[in-house]
Design an enzyme around this catalytic site. Structure first.
Site, mmCIF file in Angstrom:
data_model
loop_
_atom_site.group_PDB
_atom_site.id
_atom_site.type_symbol
_atom_site.label_atom_id
_atom_site.label_comp_id
_atom_site.label_asym_id
_atom_site.label_seq_id
_atom_site.Cartn_x
_atom_site.Cartn_y
_atom_site.Cartn_z
ATOM 1 N N GLY B 128 32.777 31.716 17.440
ATOM 2 C CA GLY B 128 31.798 32.081 16.410
ATOM 3 C C GLY B 128 31.072 30.869 15.866
ATOM 4 O O GLY B 128 31.311 30.430 14.744
ATOM 5 N N TYR B 129 30.168 30.338 16.668
ATOM 6 C CA TYR B 129 29.401 29.158 16.253
ATOM 7 C C TYR B 129 27.957 29.534 15.913
ATOM 8 O O TYR B 129 27.546 29.518 14.772
ATOM 9 C CB TYR B 129 29.394 28.110 17.377
ATOM 10 N N SER B 162 29.723 35.026 23.369
ATOM 11 C CA SER B 162 30.189 35.479 24.675
ATOM 12 C C SER B 162 31.512 36.207 24.551
ATOM 13 O O SER B 162 32.420 35.739 23.860
ATOM 14 C CB SER B 162 30.364 34.284 25.619
ATOM 15 N N GLU B 245 34.353 20.989 26.171
ATOM 16 C CA GLU B 245 33.659 22.070 26.848
ATOM 17 C C GLU B 245 33.282 21.725 28.287
ATOM 18 O O GLU B 245 33.211 22.585 29.125
ATOM 19 C CB GLU B 245 32.402 22.443 26.060
ATOM 20 N N ASN B 369 18.725 21.600 27.230
ATOM 21 C CA ASN B 369 18.188 20.359 27.808
ATOM 22 C C ASN B 369 17.718 19.403 26.717
ATOM 23 O O ASN B 369 17.946 18.195 26.782
ATOM 24 C CB ASN B 369 16.949 20.685 28.669
ATOM 25 N N GLU B 370 17.028 19.974 25.740
ATOM 26 C CA GLU B 370 16.404 19.141 24.715
ATOM 27 C C GLU B 370 17.469 18.477 23.836
ATOM 28 O O GLU B 370 17.359 17.304 23.472
ATOM 29 C CB GLU B 370 15.447 19.989 23.866
#
Lengths: 346, 388
Positions: B128-129, B162, B245, B369-370
């Site tokens: 839950g982020y 997810s 991760e 990406n950014e």
């Protein structure tokens, strides 16, 4: 050569744009993914007929608007911008001009321009007929023969495509009325279809860009709109550059095609290559600029991304189109540049 | 490769071969990229089987809870797992995110309570982020939790969560100090999902399927003691988790990538697309870049790890995410114009289409990406910070 649009072209494009803004909002495209969209689709086709778009290339004496390929470009850009879930390009740019002036095909022609019939076309020999789910007539080819197929009553194996609003059919071999055996007719029909598709891709890029720009301006992270970050800003500016570079090339191709110039083939190919590339990059970039929301189907972006995806490789992929240009320059083309790309190359 | 390593590899390979030939044979390839929605029950059973055999948490650095394999062995395990096309994991969030966090920051009581459930494959977790207004800017979390006697009362919304629809627990970053700003005043709470205050709504993805969700907390409760690290100091806990991760599983992931690229290459030879030198060149580039990924990963895991670790994860994410996105595009290009036809109604996609669409997300989730480039620029190159 005059590249600035005429007053009439601007007026017509504005009319089409306004009509589509009203009659073909994202909800209409979304509805066309399912059967519940059928009525809206029929109504939309009728409105396009009433506007005169479907018979636009017919001479004014025959009830048309007397438009050329050059005039069609801005209209097809609008059709792309709205992702109209109907084979407008196939009917307007390919079928109607081909049928016009052919004795004996009058009923079909009248049906198409009055909006009673919907016509699609597939000349690449891919074995997949786009828009089969909503069309009454189809222009197909075997070898260099062009045939018109009455789809009513023909059992079709309908398939969905990644663009769910564009139900297609697998077509091994369809019976039909012979329209022409002249390769020049085939080539011209092909080039018109490719040009109209390139113009639609330009419109689709603009729509994707508009959505991404609106999102980047509204969406705040780190206390500022994400669009104020150069990483996002430049990404979207590059999409704009791609499409700004593509449009003049598309217009140039239309001029060549309307004039019957021998370079039309290479010019249309250059236009399609540019537009396909711009559309591919726009699809990739605008999803990225949206972040996760761009990866959902609840948000509208995917309707336009998937149409662009579907069109980018039809009527000549970027690779095939480049091969045509290479061939015209006397360079060895990377793939067979014949007008019948997939049959010849694969 | 040493004899011990070869023996270890053979052991895993045999075990997977046996298991995936029996009851679980149908699960080979299930749950891969773009297929996360498939066979949920069967894959849950597979998780339990993995747990039973001790193949969950092989890299946890605490031998009380798992095999505590060394780095090389972990790589071998992940490689063999991928090579066998074993099912996509459902328990990876608990295994690779929650447990390492608990082992680093949790109390002994918390470890004893939560780790065994993950190790046995029976308890599923979600993360839950992200929130609607806290994506790349995670510190903008708005979910609140208030301590009320012996429990936290949690209110707010998470998004892009997810597997929330199958999770038993969620680890939640919530603001526990009213009026606190940014990184301060956040806590890392463990919240049970099966309670009236929690609502899960699936989000349909470009692929037409749902792997992620919105999660609404409406006076949901968590036990007062179920906070990892100190209350109000959750940011540090939350961030250390992001370091877990992208670890050794990268090399296993590359086995999957290799398989995807092989399939595309074979297809290109079959249908003549390989005769197109432009496409052939793209295929060659993909192979070369795959080697870049592999050797970058090996180098990171090797002696230079300590020195390079701070930024290796960012480089690795940029490398594979962009490579994979290009691969999706390549798959479609190889198929030609018929590539847009789906394999069935209503929206059953082909493997190529799934790959193409799924890889649109690769460059977004887990740090876009950014974000990755910002981190590289600011923390590795030492360039001035952007904002906030």
């Amino acid at each position: 050569m005059r590249f600035a649009p005429t007053a009439q072209q601007v007026e017509l494009a504005t009319a089409v744009r306004e009509l589509l803004a009203d009659a073909c909002p994202p909800e209409t495209v979304r509805a066309a993914w399912g059967s519940e969209g059928e009525k809206a689709r029929v109504d939309l086709w009728r409105q396009l007929a009433d506007l005169g778009l479907l018979g636009a290339v017919l001479p004014e004496a025959d009830g048309g608007l007397g438009l050329t390929e050059v005039d069609l470009v801005p209209l097809m850009v609008e059709v792309g911008r709205a992702a109209v879930p109907l084979p407008v390009a196939e009917t307007v740019a390919v079928l109607v001009p081909l049928l016009a002036g052919r004795p004996g095909d009058g009923d079909d022609l009248t049906g198409l321009v009055t909006g009673n019939l919907v016509g699609t076309a597939e000349l690449a020999g891919s074995g997949v007929l786009p828009w089969a789910g909503c069309s009454d007539r189809a222009l197909v080819r075997s070898g260099s023969e062009l045939r018109l197929v009455d789809l009513t009553g023909v059992p079709l194996e309908l398939v969905t495509t990644v663009d769910g609003s564009r139900a297609a059919a697998r077509t091994p071999q369809l019976p039909g009325t012979l329209l022409s055996t002249d390769p020049a007719d085939l080539e011209r029909a092909w080039l018109r279809g490719a040009l109209a598709t390139a113009a639609q891709l330009v419109g689709l890029v603009h729509r994707q860009l508009d959505l991404a720009v609106a999102h980047a301006a509204a969406r705040k992270q780190f206390g500022v709109p994400i669009g104020s970050q150069q990483a996002v800003k430049h990404m979207l500016a590059d999409v704009l550059l791609d499409v700004r570079f593509a449009l003049p090339v598309v217009q140039r191709a239309a001029v060549s095609l309307a004039a019957g110039a021998p370079e039309a083939r290479a010019h249309v190919a250059a236009a399609k290559a540019m537009a396909s590339r711009a559309a591919d990059r726009a699809a990739r970039t605008t999803i990225q600029a949206h972040g996760a929301i761009g990866y959902t189907v609840e948000y509208d972006l995917h309707l336009y991304v998937k149409r662009a995806w579907a069109l980018a490789d039809t009527w000549g992929s970027e690779t095939h189109s480049r091969a045509v240009v290479a061939d015209s320059l006397g360079l060895p083309p990377a793939v067979d540049p014949s007008v019948l790309p997939w049959e010849a190359a694969r | 490769m040493t004899a011990a390593e070869a023996a270890f590899r053979a052991e895993i390979r045999d075990w997977l071969e046996t298991e995936l030939s029996g009851d679980f044979a149908a699960l080979r390839g299930s749950g891969g990229p773009g297929r996360e929605h498939e066979d949920l029950e069967e894959r849950a059973a597979w998780e339990r089987r993995l747990g039973e055999a001790g193949w969950i948490g092989v890299g946890w650095p605490d031998s009380r809870y798992g095999k505590a394999l060394d780095l090389q062995q972990q790589v071998v395990f992940h490689e063999e797992y991928a090579r066998a096309a074993a099912p996509g994991r459902l328990g990876h969030i608990g295994e690779q995110l929650l447990v390492p966090t608990l082992l680093a920051h949790g109390t002994e009581e918390q470890k004893a309570r939560f780790v065994p459930g993950v190790a046995s494959g029976e308890v599923m977790w979600c993360q839950g982020y992200s929130e609607p207004d806290a994506g790349s800017d995670l510190a903008n979390v708005g979910t609140r939790a208030v301590l009320d006697g012996d429990r936290w009362v949690v209110t707010g919304q998470k998004i892009w969560t997810s597997l929330a629809h199958i999770a038993d627990w969620c680890f939640v970053i919530a603001r526990t100090e009213p009026g606190s700003q940014r990184h301060a005043g956040l806590s890392f709470l463990l919240v049970p999902m099966d309670q009236p205050g929690v609502t899960v709504r699936p989000i349909v993805q470009l692929t037409g399927t749902s792997e992620f969700n919105e999660v609404f907390f409406d006076d949901a409760v968590a036990a007062a003691g179920d906070v990892v690290g100190e209350a109000g100091a959750g940011w540090r806990v939350a961030m250390s988790l992001l370091g877990f991760e992208r670890g050794v599983s990268t090399l296993g992931q590359q086995i999957g990538f290799t398989r995807e690229l092989e399939a595309i290459t074979v297809r290109a030879r079959e249908n003549g697309a390989a005769d197109d030198p432009v496409l052939a060149d793209r295929i060659v580039s993909a192979w070369v870049d795959l080697q870049v990924m592999r050797h970058t990963a090996l180098r990171t895991l090797g002696g230079d790890a300590a020195r390079e670790a701070p930024w290796a994860a960012n480089v690795s994410k940029l490398l594979w995410a962009n490579w994979h996105r290009r691969l999706g595009e390549l798959a479609m290009a190889v198929e030609g114009p018929a590539a847009v036809v789906t394999s069935g109604l209503p929206y059953e996609l082909t493997d190529d289409q799934r790959l193409y669409l799924f890889t649109r997300a690769d460059t977004i989730y887990g740090g876009s990406n950014e974000v990755q480039r910002n981190v590289l620029a600011e923390r590795h190159l030492g360039l001035p910070r952007d904002r906030a």
